[in-house]
Motif scaffolding. Structure first.
Motif, PDB file in Angstrom:
ATOM      1  N   ASN A  69       0.856  -1.183   0.000  1.00  0.00           N
ATOM      2  CA  ASN A  69       0.000   0.000   0.000  1.00  0.00           C
ATOM      3  C   ASN A  69       0.894   1.235   0.000  1.00  0.00           C
ATOM      4  OD1 ASN A  69      -2.282   1.511  -0.027  1.00  0.00           O
ATOM      5  ND2 ASN A  69      -3.029   0.894   1.988  1.00  0.00           N
ATOM      6  N   PHE A  70       0.274   2.426  -0.168  1.00  0.00           N
ATOM      7  CA  PHE A  70       1.058   3.675  -0.153  1.00  0.00           C
ATOM      8  C   PHE A  70       1.552   4.025   1.238  1.00  0.00           C
ATOM      9  CE2 PHE A  70      -2.251   4.793  -3.406  1.00  0.00           C
ATOM     10  CZ  PHE A  70      -1.422   4.531  -4.460  1.00  0.00           C
ATOM     11  N   GLY A  71       2.297   5.102   1.265  1.00  0.00           N
ATOM     12  CA  GLY A  71       2.643   5.739   2.549  1.00  0.00           C
ATOM     13  C   GLY A  71       3.627   4.925   3.354  1.00  0.00           C
ATOM     14  N   ASP A  72       3.420   4.930   4.675  1.00  0.00           N
ATOM     15  CA  ASP A  72       4.382   4.301   5.586  1.00  0.00           C
ATOM     16  C   ASP A  72       4.173   2.799   5.704  1.00  0.00           C
ATOM     17  OD1 ASP A  72       5.155   6.889   6.048  1.00  0.00           O
ATOM     18  OD2 ASP A  72       3.743   7.133   7.728  1.00  0.00           O
ATOM     19  N   GLN A  73       3.182   2.285   5.011  1.00  0.00           N
ATOM     20  CA  GLN A  73       2.878   0.857   5.159  1.00  0.00           C
ATOM     21  C   GLN A  73       4.050  -0.006   4.676  1.00  0.00           C
ATOM     22  OE1 GLN A  73      -0.067  -1.101   6.161  1.00  0.00           O
ATOM     23  NE2 GLN A  73       1.542  -2.617   5.960  1.00  0.00           N
ATOM     24  N   PRO A  74       4.663  -0.825   5.568  1.00  0.00           N
ATOM     25  CA  PRO A  74       5.726  -1.725   5.100  1.00  0.00           C
ATOM     26  C   PRO A  74       5.122  -2.902   4.325  1.00  0.00           C
ATOM     27  CG  PRO A  74       5.309  -2.070   7.444  1.00  0.00           C
ATOM     28  CD  PRO A  74       4.416  -0.941   7.015  1.00  0.00           C
ATOM     29  N   ASP A  75       5.913  -3.499   3.425  1.00  0.00           N
ATOM     30  CA  ASP A  75       5.439  -4.673   2.690  1.00  0.00           C
ATOM     31  C   ASP A  75       5.301  -5.852   3.645  1.00  0.00           C
ATOM     32  OD1 ASP A  75       5.661  -3.052   0.572  1.00  0.00           O
ATOM     33  OD2 ASP A  75       7.318  -4.102  -0.411  1.00  0.00           O
ATOM     34  N   ILE A  76       4.222  -6.568   3.538  1.00  0.00           N
ATOM     35  CA  ILE A  76       4.018  -7.776   4.354  1.00  0.00           C
ATOM     36  C   ILE A  76       4.046  -8.949   3.386  1.00  0.00           C
ATOM     37  CG2 ILE A  76       2.530  -8.930   6.030  1.00  0.00           C
ATOM     38  CD1 ILE A  76       3.352  -6.250   7.070  1.00  0.00           C
ATOM     39  N   ARG A  77       4.927  -9.925   3.648  1.00  0.00           N
ATOM     40  CA  ARG A  77       5.140 -11.002   2.682  1.00  0.00           C
ATOM     41  C   ARG A  77       4.987 -12.341   3.382  1.00  0.00           C
ATOM     42  NH1 ARG A  77      10.589 -12.392   1.106  1.00  0.00           N
ATOM     43  NH2 ARG A  77      10.671 -13.469  -0.894  1.00  0.00           N
ATOM     44  N   CYS A  78       4.228 -13.254   2.779  1.00  0.00           N
ATOM     45  CA  CYS A  78       3.994 -14.557   3.406  1.00  0.00           C
ATOM     46  C   CYS A  78       4.187 -15.641   2.350  1.00  0.00           C
ATOM     47  CB  CYS A  78       2.574 -14.609   3.958  1.00  0.00           C
ATOM     48  SG  CYS A  78       2.236 -16.122   4.884  1.00  0.00           S
ATOM     49  N   PRO A  79       4.953 -16.697   2.663  1.00  0.00           N
ATOM     50  CA  PRO A  79       5.121 -17.769   1.668  1.00  0.00           C
ATOM     51  C   PRO A  79       3.828 -18.557   1.479  1.00  0.00           C
ATOM     52  CG  PRO A  79       6.285 -18.310   3.695  1.00  0.00           C
ATOM     53  CD  PRO A  79       5.720 -16.947   3.888  1.00  0.00           C
ATOM     54  N   ILE A  80       3.632 -19.104   0.269  1.00  0.00           N
ATOM     55  CA  ILE A  80       2.457 -19.942   0.002  1.00  0.00           C
ATOM     56  C   ILE A  80       2.738 -21.335   0.568  1.00  0.00           C
ATOM     57  CG2 ILE A  80       1.028 -20.970  -1.802  1.00  0.00           C
ATOM     58  CD1 ILE A  80       1.743 -18.548  -3.579  1.00  0.00           C
ATOM     59  N   PRO A  81       1.897 -21.839   1.474  1.00  0.00           N
ATOM     60  CA  PRO A  81       2.145 -23.175   2.045  1.00  0.00           C
ATOM     61  C   PRO A  81       2.119 -24.257   0.973  1.00  0.00           C
ATOM     62  CG  PRO A  81       0.497 -21.976   3.316  1.00  0.00           C
ATOM     63  CD  PRO A  81       0.711 -21.208   2.061  1.00  0.00           C
ATOM     64  N   ARG A  82       2.861 -25.332   1.226  1.00  0.00           N
ATOM     65  CA  ARG A  82       2.924 -26.446   0.282  1.00  0.00           C
ATOM     66  C   ARG A  82       2.437 -27.714   0.953  1.00  0.00           C
ATOM     67  NH1 ARG A  82       7.164 -25.028  -4.085  1.00  0.00           N
ATOM     68  NH2 ARG A  82       6.478 -26.987  -4.934  1.00  0.00           N
ATOM     69  N   ARG A  83       2.066 -28.700   0.130  1.00  0.00           N
ATOM     70  CA  ARG A  83       1.596 -29.974   0.671  1.00  0.00           C
ATOM     71  C   ARG A  83       2.750 -30.734   1.312  1.00  0.00           C
ATOM     72  NH1 ARG A  83      -2.337 -32.348  -4.129  1.00  0.00           N
ATOM     73  NH2 ARG A  83      -3.876 -30.671  -4.048  1.00  0.00           N
ATOM     74  N   ARG A  84       2.444 -31.340   2.429  1.00  0.00           N
ATOM     75  CA  ARG A  84       3.465 -32.170   3.085  1.00  0.00           C
ATOM     76  C   ARG A  84       3.625 -33.463   2.279  1.00  0.00           C
ATOM     77  NH1 ARG A  84       1.656 -31.790   7.977  1.00  0.00           N
ATOM     78  NH2 ARG A  84       3.127 -30.206   8.651  1.00  0.00           N
ATOM     79  N   ASN A  85       4.852 -33.916   2.127  1.00  0.00           N
ATOM     80  CA  ASN A  85       5.178 -35.160   1.401  1.00  0.00           C
ATOM     81  C   ASN A  85       4.604 -35.148  -0.018  1.00  0.00           C
ATOM     82  OD1 ASN A  85       6.219 -36.020   3.879  1.00  0.00           O
ATOM     83  ND2 ASN A  85       4.248 -36.907   4.467  1.00  0.00           N
ATOM     84  N   ASP A  86       4.821 -34.043  -0.708  1.00  0.00           N
ATOM     85  CA  ASP A  86       4.291 -33.906  -2.069  1.00  0.00           C
ATOM     86  C   ASP A  86       5.203 -34.618  -3.056  1.00  0.00           C
ATOM     87  OD1 ASP A  86       2.618 -33.108  -3.987  1.00  0.00           O
ATOM     88  OD2 ASP A  86       3.142 -30.989  -3.971  1.00  0.00           O
ATOM     89  N   LEU A  87       4.586 -35.296  -4.037  1.00  0.00           N
ATOM     90  CA  LEU A  87       5.382 -36.012  -5.045  1.00  0.00           C
ATOM     91  C   LEU A  87       5.876 -35.068  -6.145  1.00  0.00           C
ATOM     92  CD1 LEU A  87       3.378 -39.325  -5.599  1.00  0.00           C
ATOM     93  CD2 LEU A  87       5.365 -38.963  -4.175  1.00  0.00           C
ATOM     94  N   ASP A  88       5.405 -33.829  -6.118  1.00  0.00           N
ATOM     95  CA  ASP A  88       5.831 -32.862  -7.142  1.00  0.00           C
ATOM     96  C   ASP A  88       7.342 -32.658  -7.127  1.00  0.00           C
ATOM     97  OD1 ASP A  88       3.271 -32.433  -7.823  1.00  0.00           O
ATOM     98  OD2 ASP A  88       3.379 -30.269  -7.809  1.00  0.00           O
TER      99      ASP A  88
END
Length: 992
Positions: free
Chosen positions: A260-279
């Protein structure tokens, strides 16, 4: 050469979906685009069924779709971005059931071009402006307002162009009532274009740019631009003003970021992944679509990953500053192109590939044990959170819409020996693929089937009172008796209805407000509400042969062609008209229209005679029983039915709703032909006759109700329904066994059903999918079907299924085993037992891939199989899994000259194929013999070839194969196929 084409079935895949109050009422509707079609859907809040209200061809490609509402308005408008070079604003009119074009502003050339706007649409959340953008350079802003008459107005366009800039997404930023603001994901390629070394291209960063529309100065300025660390794929608007902190969420690879504008700091969150994924673990994860739900007190977002997992995203604020993003696993559903959260508590999920779903949101996922992930949780750079996917918990599936997109292969054949050919369609993508059998006809839902004590010859339903919503009795007539059944929780026989049970019935109906009438061969029985009975007996040795009844009139035909007319007077008495009418020949059928609302009688009687004519006779008191018109027929009539169809809802001065339709006389002939003729409501003239052959048996006609309007059920060797749907006439067969007699049926469970008889059974049926041309049966497949062939002797299908970026079952099991062993090895001594339990649970876990998606193996990885299917039952008779990285591309079934009567299946396979840049390590032609009566595939041999065999066809007792650029003829040998001759093509590949 120009070929004329006719659409059998409209497109079913959805590319865009929006929701809003388009009809101006509190009802929530959904507008979807299916390529070149706009459709208005309304989910029924009680039943959860999705009904189509309107379908409109736009004669162009819909590239973007947005709903907007003017400030303080109660109605949503639709903005359409298309390939027309115009911005179009539509309004839905419920009274006319149509989209009206309010504005159509031209700004560029037609066609899907890079620099002509239309690809992106963004609306100011307060409904003051709309931005329409191109993929490159051009963006235009239109100011929307209302004039003194409260009509929508649109300004001339304001430019916000920027050369050498690619646009990835555009949204309107919620800034309350300050100057409207739009956020764009852009990339400037000017430096990269001018740098021959390619270094600038590698270092080019995407930017988030805010454009402000200054309402005072009436122009657009580039307010602010900021380079992004990750490459974003789309933006989500965060509610602003008094509803929230404003700003945008940027969805990018592996991260979701709030800015957002102004003094708002960037807030960043990783996208969770599946546990034990075969990908492939190196593969990034992105969100592909989202939906926002906002009430007066709260808001949240539902964002879906490319694996189908939905996360509920919420923002924590402290004095209008966002402090953290919270993500919570919500549920997993098939991957969507668009999601809509409705205020009625439904989630509509539209897919480009695979069916569309309507879910009920049962829980908001606030109070379960599911872990909540937050941007405030400390994590190493590059690390992420893990969650365990599970079956649906917060969502409940309530309705499903069939989608055949994409159709990979289709063949027309009568494999089920049903006289009418079926369409066999291989469609879908990946684990959601299906083989569908399409039959021309409406799908019939069987509500109830019950046996009767003999073979009945007719059935009717009647109500007790004209105001009643549902039917009270089912009357079944036999050769020498009449059975009366009452409709309630169950259907049971009653004896105190007043009907004469010892005689067959010719017809019965509700008469007046609350009386019943029964016409039988020896007379007419008028049953009053207080069970008083008046009888009229036939004179002498004459009997009643035919009759026609409605709410106020009864007409009977006696032996010898004599017509007797009765009409109900204001006291409820049935009075015979003084004169009788002698017809010139025997009467074979008759029909009366329903009494129009607010009138005393139906003015016309249609009579079919043995001399192959139909006469229209007046029932008006001024010229009662006088002939008005006549139509000669090509064969003897079997039945007649006068209906009012094609009506448009009209509202009179008193606010009374009614439909104004046209009168049609439907004539069923003994030779199986149906005629539909327009009946003039003033003169009784017959005109504009349409003809349709329905079947081999004489056509019987019955009046029923469909969607609040009259429709005609026509029965021959097959049953057909003639009805009006979305202002168009449809005559469609029913996909059901032969019926003999029918009547409309209305009960609480089935408000617009049909009660019918077939041999010695009584059936209650419902037709739910009106407007559909085909009904379909779907059989699931494992991978994307590529092609299929029909075995001519057994009618079985041989399908090849191939997926890129996929594992075979054997490789999946191997990878799971390997991961389970690694889990046990990675655990410490004291945790070894727990790790072994977790590994065992992981190995036993089996989530259906059609919902949870198949693991992505990476580029250049292929999985393939050959399947032998019985198309009638849909059972898989035999299946051959090919090895990992073998991809089947062609199939043929053939006989060879030197092998007698044996049938062979040839499958063309590529090995280690990479799509871009195209390379292949070689190919094979697998040869199988069909054994066990054509129900088993027996491997014979495989023949190596140097390129991909994309096409195989039988040819004069040998086989013709397109191997890359070569066309070859092969014959069958003992150890492999023998090459006989070849021909090389200069350009291109043989592919079909």
């Amino acid at each position: 050469m120009f070929l004329y084409n006719i659409t059998l079935q409209r497109a079913t895949g959805i590319s865009h979906a929006i929701h809003g109050n388009f009809s101006g009422t509190k009802m929530q509707e959904i507008v979807v685009s299916r390529g070149k079609i706009l459709e208005l859907l309304r989910p029924d809040a009680n039943t959860g069924k999705v009904h189509t209200l309107l379908t409109m061809e736009v004669f162009g490609i819909v590239r973007s779709l947005m709903a907007f509402r003017l400030t303080g308005g109660t109605k949503d408008y639709i903005v359409v971005g298309s390939d027309s070079g115009r911005i179009v604003i539509l309004e839905y009119h419920p009274s006319k059931n149509m989209f009206e074009k309010i504005h159509q502003e031209t700004f560029g050339k037609s066609g899907c071009r890079r620099i002509v706007p239309g690809q992106y649409l963004a609306v100011d959340p307060k409904g003051r402006a709309v931005m329409i953008g191109a993929i490159e350079k051009q963006k235009l802003v239109y100011i929307l307002n209302r004039d003194a008459a409260a009509r929508l107005t649109i300004s001339s366009p304001l430019e916000a162009h920027k050369a050498n800039t690619l646009v990835y997404h555009v949204v309107g930023v919620d800034v309350g009532f300050e100057n409207p603001m739009f956020a764009c994901l852009e990339m400037d390629y000017e430096e990269a274009d001018n740098d021959p070394t390619g270094e600038a291209a590698a270092n080019t960063q995407q930017t988030l740019t805010f454009y402000e529309l200054d309402l005072g100065l009436n122009h657009v300025v580039r307010k602010y631009s900021e380079a992004l660390e990750e490459h974003g794929n789309f933006l989500i608007t965060v509610p602003g003003g008094s509803d929230g902190p404003s700003g945008v969420l940027i969805c990018s690879e592996n991260y979701i970021t709030y800015k957002n504008f102004g003094d708002q700091p960037d807030i960043r969150c990783p996208i969770p992944r599946r546990r034990n994924d075969l990908d492939d673990p190196e593969r990034g994860m992105i969100f592909v679509c989202s939906a926002t739900h906002k009430t007066k007190s709260m808001f949240f977002f539902l964002a879906q990953t490319e694996q189908g997992d939905i996360f509920k995203v919420t923002l924590e604020t402290d004095e209008e500053m966002v402090t953290e993003i919270r993500l919570k696993y919500f549920d997993t559903i098939p991957v969507a192109t668009a999601m809509c959260v409705l205020k009625t508590g439904f989630l509509f999920v539209a897919s480009e590939f695979g069916n569309h779903y309507l879910y009920q949101i049962a829980h908001l996922g606030d109070d379960d044990e599911e872990p909540e992930f937050s941007s405030a949780m400390p994590l190493e750079e590059g690390d992420t959170f893990f969650f365990q996917p599970r079956p649906l918990k917060n969502l409940v599936l309530v309705d499903e819409q069939e989608n055949m997109s994409p159709i990979m292969s289709c063949q027309i054949a009568d494999l089920a020996n049903e006289d009418t050919p079926q369409l066999y369609v291989a469609c879908g993508r990946g684990p959601k693929s299906t083989l569908r059998v399409l039959r021309h006809g409406l799908e019939v839902s069987e509500m109830a089937v019950s046996e009767l004590p003999g073979n009945p010859n007719a059935v009717w339903t009647v109500r007790r009172h004209v105001e009643d919503e549902f039917d009270a009795y089912i009357i079944v007539s036999f050769v020498n008796a009449t059975l009366v059944l009452s409709i309630g929780e169950t259907v049971e026989e009653v004896t105190d209805s007043g009907f004469l049970g010892t005689t067959p019935t010719l017809s019965c109906s509700l008469l007046g407000e609350d009386a019943l009438v029964q016409v039988y061969p020896d007379g007419i029985r008028h049953i009053r509400a207080d069970k008083r009975v008046n009888e009229w007996k036939t004179p002498g040795k004459k009997t009643i042969v035919r009759c026609a009844v409605n709410q106020r009139q009864v007409v009977i035909a006696l032996t010898g062609g004599e017509l007797v007319y009765f009409e109900m007077d204001p006291s409820g008495q049935l009075n015979e008209y003084t004169e009788r009418k002698e017809m010139s020949a025997d009467v074979v059928c008759m029909s009366l229209a329903n009494v129009p609302p607010g009138e005393q009688r139906s003015r016309f009687l249609a009579v079919g005679l043995v001399d192959n004519t139909v006469r229209i006779i007046s029932l008006d008191p001024s010229d009662c029983l006088q002939p008005l018109s006549m139509q000669a027929l090509p064969a003897q009539p079997e039945s007649l039915c006068i209906v009012e169809m094609g009506g448009v809802e009209k509202q009179d001065e008193l606010g009374e709703k009614g439909t104004m339709g046209f009168l049609y006389l439907n004539i069923g002939l003994q030779n199986g032909v149906l005629l539909r003729t327009v009946l003039d409501p003033v003169t009784g003239d017959l005109s504009d006759t349409r003809t349709r052959y329905l079947g081999s048996r004489p056509v019987k006609l019955f009046r029923v109700r469909m969607q609040g309007q009259e429709a005609v059920l026509a029965m021959s060797s097959r049953s057909w329904l003639s009805y009006s749907y979305q202002s168009r006439f449809h005559l469609t067969p029913l996909s059901y066994e032969t019926l003999e007699y029918a009547s409309g049926f209305a009960s609480e469970q089935c408000p617009e059903g049909i009660v019918a008889i077939s041999t010695n059974t009584l059936r209650i049926l419902a037709l739910e999918k009106l407007g559909a041309v085909f009904n379909q049966v779907a059989f699931p497949l494992q991978y994307t079907p590529r092609k299929f062939v029909i075995h001519p002797e057994t009618n079985n299908l041989i399908l090849i299924e191939t997926d890129h970026n996929a594992y075979t079952e054997a490789t999946k099991a191997q990878r799971k085993q390997q991961m389970a062993e690694e889990m046990v090895e990675a655990a410490g001594e004291d945790e070894r037992e727990l790790a072994a339990e977790m590994a065992a649970a992981f190995l036993n876990e089996n989530l259906p891939e059609s919902i949870f998606g198949a693991p992505k193996a990476g580029a250049g990885q292929w999985a393939s199989l050959v399947r032998l299917v019985n198309p009638i039952q849909g059972t898989t008779l035999d299946q051959v899994q090919l090895e990992q990285n073998e991809a089947a591309f062609s199939v043929a079934v053939c006989r060879f000259l030197n092998t007698g009567d044996d049938w062979y299946v040839l499958v063309g396979v590529a090995r280690d194929m990479i799509l871009n840049p195209r390379s292949v390590s070689g190919g094979f032609i697998y040869t199988y013999r069909l054994t066990g009566g054509g129900e088993k595939l027996e491997f014979v041999h495989k023949t190596p070839v140097e390129d991909v065999p994309l096409a195989i066809a039988p040819f004069q007792g040998r086989v013709l194969i397109g191997v890359g650029k070569l066309l070859r003829i092969y014959d069958l040998g003992k150890k492999k196929l023998l090459r006989k001759c070849e021909n090389k093509v200069r350009a291109g590949l043989y592919c079909s």
